[in-house]
Design a protein around this motif. Structure first.
Motif, PDB file in Angstrom:
ATOM      1  N   UNK A  37       0.624  -1.223   0.637  1.00 52.28           N
ATOM      2  CA  UNK A  37      -0.463   0.392   0.214  1.00 52.28           C
ATOM      3  C   UNK A  37       0.965   1.453  -0.485  1.00 52.28           C
ATOM      4  N   UNK A  38       0.571   2.438  -1.006  1.00 58.35           N
ATOM      5  CA  UNK A  38       1.140   3.747  -0.188  1.00 58.35           C
ATOM      6  C   UNK A  38       1.268   4.304   0.811  1.00 58.35           C
ATOM      7  N   UNK A  39       0.435   3.992   1.406  1.00 58.43           N
ATOM      8  CA  UNK A  39       0.160   4.439   2.956  1.00 58.43           C
ATOM      9  C   UNK A  39      -0.867   3.722   3.343  1.00 58.43           C
ATOM     10  N   UNK A  40      -0.507   3.557   4.353  1.00 60.01           N
ATOM     11  CA  UNK A  40      -0.882   2.497   5.675  1.00 60.01           C
ATOM     12  C   UNK A  40      -2.110   3.076   6.492  1.00 60.01           C
ATOM     13  N   UNK A  69     -12.758   5.453   5.963  1.00 58.67           N
ATOM     14  CA  UNK A  69     -12.433   5.127   4.295  1.00 58.67           C
ATOM     15  C   UNK A  69     -11.601   6.169   3.983  1.00 58.67           C
ATOM     16  N   UNK A  70     -10.010   5.455   3.101  1.00 55.29           N
ATOM     17  CA  UNK A  70      -9.264   6.242   2.667  1.00 55.29           C
ATOM     18  C   UNK A  70      -9.067   7.016   1.683  1.00 55.29           C
ATOM     19  N   UNK A  71      -8.114   6.049   0.241  1.00 54.27           N
ATOM     20  CA  UNK A  71      -8.041   7.065  -0.452  1.00 54.27           C
ATOM     21  C   UNK A  71      -7.701   5.871  -2.049  1.00 54.27           C
ATOM     22  N   UNK A  98      -3.294   9.951   9.742  1.00 52.92           N
ATOM     23  CA  UNK A  98      -2.757   8.537  10.297  1.00 52.92           C
ATOM     24  C   UNK A  98      -3.138   7.801  11.662  1.00 52.92           C
ATOM     25  N   UNK A  99      -3.851   6.333  11.321  1.00 50.21           N
ATOM     26  CA  UNK A  99      -3.805   5.827  12.321  1.00 50.21           C
ATOM     27  C   UNK A  99      -3.651   4.408  12.169  1.00 50.21           C
ATOM     28  N   UNK A 100      -3.375   4.329  13.801  1.00 48.16           N
ATOM     29  CA  UNK A 100      -2.983   2.984  13.418  1.00 48.16           C
ATOM     30  C   UNK A 100      -3.937   1.686  13.350  1.00 48.16           C
ATOM     31  N   UNK A 101      -3.694   0.472  13.043  1.00 51.26           N
ATOM     32  CA  UNK A 101      -4.573  -0.387  13.590  1.00 51.26           C
ATOM     33  C   UNK A 101      -5.270  -0.489  14.806  1.00 51.26           C
ATOM     34  N   UNK A 102      -4.541  -0.486  15.196  1.00 49.10           N
ATOM     35  CA  UNK A 102      -4.357  -0.596  17.230  1.00 49.10           C
ATOM     36  C   UNK A 102      -5.278   0.627  17.890  1.00 49.10           C
ATOM     37  N   UNK A 124     -16.855   3.955   2.206  1.00 49.28           N
ATOM     38  CA  UNK A 124     -16.532   4.861   1.027  1.00 49.28           C
ATOM     39  C   UNK A 124     -15.371   5.106   0.198  1.00 49.28           C
ATOM     40  N   UNK A 125     -13.714   4.877   0.112  1.00 45.88           N
ATOM     41  CA  UNK A 125     -13.274   4.478  -1.067  1.00 45.88           C
ATOM     42  C   UNK A 125     -13.311   2.681  -1.435  1.00 45.88           C
ATOM     43  N   UNK A 126     -12.562   2.600  -2.338  1.00 47.30           N
ATOM     44  CA  UNK A 126     -12.592   0.529  -2.188  1.00 47.30           C
ATOM     45  C   UNK A 126     -11.422   0.001  -1.118  1.00 47.30           C
ATOM     46  N   UNK A 127     -11.800  -0.269   0.034  1.00 43.81           N
ATOM     47  CA  UNK A 127     -10.982  -0.599   1.218  1.00 43.81           C
ATOM     48  C   UNK A 127      -9.774  -1.079   1.116  1.00 43.81           C
ATOM     49  N   UNK A 128     -10.391  -2.621   0.133  1.00 44.28           N
ATOM     50  CA  UNK A 128      -9.321  -4.017   0.042  1.00 44.28           C
ATOM     51  C   UNK A 128      -8.415  -3.262  -1.690  1.00 44.28           C
ATOM     52  N   UNK A 129      -7.902  -2.580  -1.859  1.00 53.00           N
ATOM     53  CA  UNK A 129      -7.122  -1.734  -1.871  1.00 53.00           C
ATOM     54  C   UNK A 129      -5.844  -2.169  -1.388  1.00 53.00           C
ATOM     55  N   UNK A 130      -6.567  -1.702  -0.120  1.00 55.11           N
ATOM     56  CA  UNK A 130      -5.441  -1.929   1.008  1.00 55.11           C
ATOM     57  C   UNK A 130      -5.595  -2.632   1.768  1.00 55.11           C
ATOM     58  N   UNK A 131      -5.634  -3.729   1.544  1.00 58.80           N
ATOM     59  CA  UNK A 131      -6.638  -5.036   2.936  1.00 58.80           C
ATOM     60  C   UNK A 131      -5.805  -5.406   3.109  1.00 58.80           C
ATOM     61  N   UNK A 132      -3.821  -4.914   3.271  1.00 59.84           N
ATOM     62  CA  UNK A 132      -3.292  -5.613   4.395  1.00 59.84           C
ATOM     63  C   UNK A 132      -3.794  -4.705   5.922  1.00 59.84           C
ATOM     64  N   UNK A 133      -4.277  -3.479   6.333  1.00 58.95           N
ATOM     65  CA  UNK A 133      -4.786  -3.014   6.293  1.00 58.95           C
ATOM     66  C   UNK A 133      -5.815  -2.740   7.480  1.00 58.95           C
ATOM     67  N   UNK A 134      -7.337  -4.012   6.258  1.00 56.84           N
ATOM     68  CA  UNK A 134      -8.070  -4.113   6.648  1.00 56.84           C
ATOM     69  C   UNK A 134      -8.434  -5.078   7.713  1.00 56.84           C
TER      70      UNK A 134
END
Ligand code: SF4
Length: 279
Positions: A37-40, A69-71, A98-102, A124-134
């Motif tokens: 991901x460009x940004x986690x 949502x992200x971008x 920026x918010x970490x998962x925790x 809001x945007x497509x979440x699974x293009x940053x699926x690692x964060x989800x």
């Protein structure tokens, strides 16, 4: 093709990226020979919404859910309602945090104690293009006893769905149009979306949304085919048929109200739960 080129396996576009290059979705890039991901954890939107707004009509009705949502997005619909965050990269996103998962999980737990928050919706945007964060956030949220909701276009490869599915309690998946050719116009792959819906519905609570866009998804015949296809998976799957209003690059006038009602009647011949939205 240079030696440092790598294919991204997240969605059917399968972007081939050279070192430093970002994919079509703006959200993944080739960094040191790895696609990541460009940004986690960059969030462009965060709100405590009624769960019905996702839309989910038959999952924890009356509750609220922390929605983030992200971008970026891996589709390019001309009528996108969230184009300001979905059709942009990290530099164009208008508000970021920026918010970490925790940290995000902690906020969800706090809000569950004070504001009846049920969990987190990735939306809001497509979440699974940053699926690692989800995936990382969803694991923590589930362990904390809250729920995870995914609002997705479903235009995502199966191995990515498989990796997040164990942590997801409910989804709203777009079924934008019932046509291979018209899905391609939007940057999506019809077969991939259908496979995603089938697999997800065997594991998670699933509801579907079709936005009725004039000239694209407003055919009554297509709605009959769509409803029949859904009913073969499970006629209990709720379908939200929502009315289009001019957005982004599309200026055609809003969908005719009478047509909306006819489409609901057509879908209700096969499905037990059909809802009209934005009427
Ligand atoms: S997720 Fe993004 S980078 Fe990966 S294949 Fe899809 S559009 Fe390309």
């Amino acid at each position: 093709m240079s030696e440092s080129d790598v294919y991204c396996n997240v969605c059917p576009h399968r972007c081939r990226l050279t070192e430093g290059q970002t994919g079509l979705c703006h959200a993944r890039h080739n960094r040191n020979g790895h696609i990541e991901p460009v940004s986690f954890g960059t969030l462009t939107a965060i709100a405590l919404d009624p769960i019905e707004k996702k839309p989910l009509a038959r999952f924890m009705p009356g509750s609220r859910i922390l929605s983030v949502g992200g971008f970026g997005c891996n589709m390019y619909c001309r009528f996108c309602q969230n184009h300001d965050i979905s059709q942009t990269g990290i530099n164009g996103a208008f508000r970021t945090e920026i918010m970490s998962p925790s940290e995000l999980c902690r906020l969800a737990v706090e809000l569950s104690e004070t504001d009846r928050n049920a969990g987190i919706a990735y939306t809001y945007n497509e979440p699974l293009i940053s699926y690692e964060y989800v995936r990382e956030t969803a694991k923590l949220v589930k362990a904390a006893g809250l729920v995870n909701v995914l609002v997705t276009n479903g235009n995502i490869n199966m191995e990515i769905l498989d990796s997040v599915l164990p942590y997801i309690d409910a989804m709203n998946i777009d079924l934008k149009v019932f046509s291979d050719e018209r899905y391609r116009l939007l940057g999506g792959d019809f077969d991939t979306v259908k496979a995603f819906i089938k697999t997800a519905s065997h594991v998670s609570h699933v509801e579907l949304t079709t936005l009725i866009v004039p000239g694209l998804s407003d055919s009554e015949k297509d709605m009959e085919k769509e409803a029949s296809w859904i009913s073969k998976i499970d006629p209990e799957i709720p379908l939200h048929i929502t009315r289009y209003f001019p957005q982004y690059k599309m200026t055609e006038k809003p969908t005719d109200i009478e047509l909306m009602h006819r489409l609901k009647t057509a879908a209700s011949a096969c499905l037990h739960h059909v809802f009209l939205g934005n009427v």
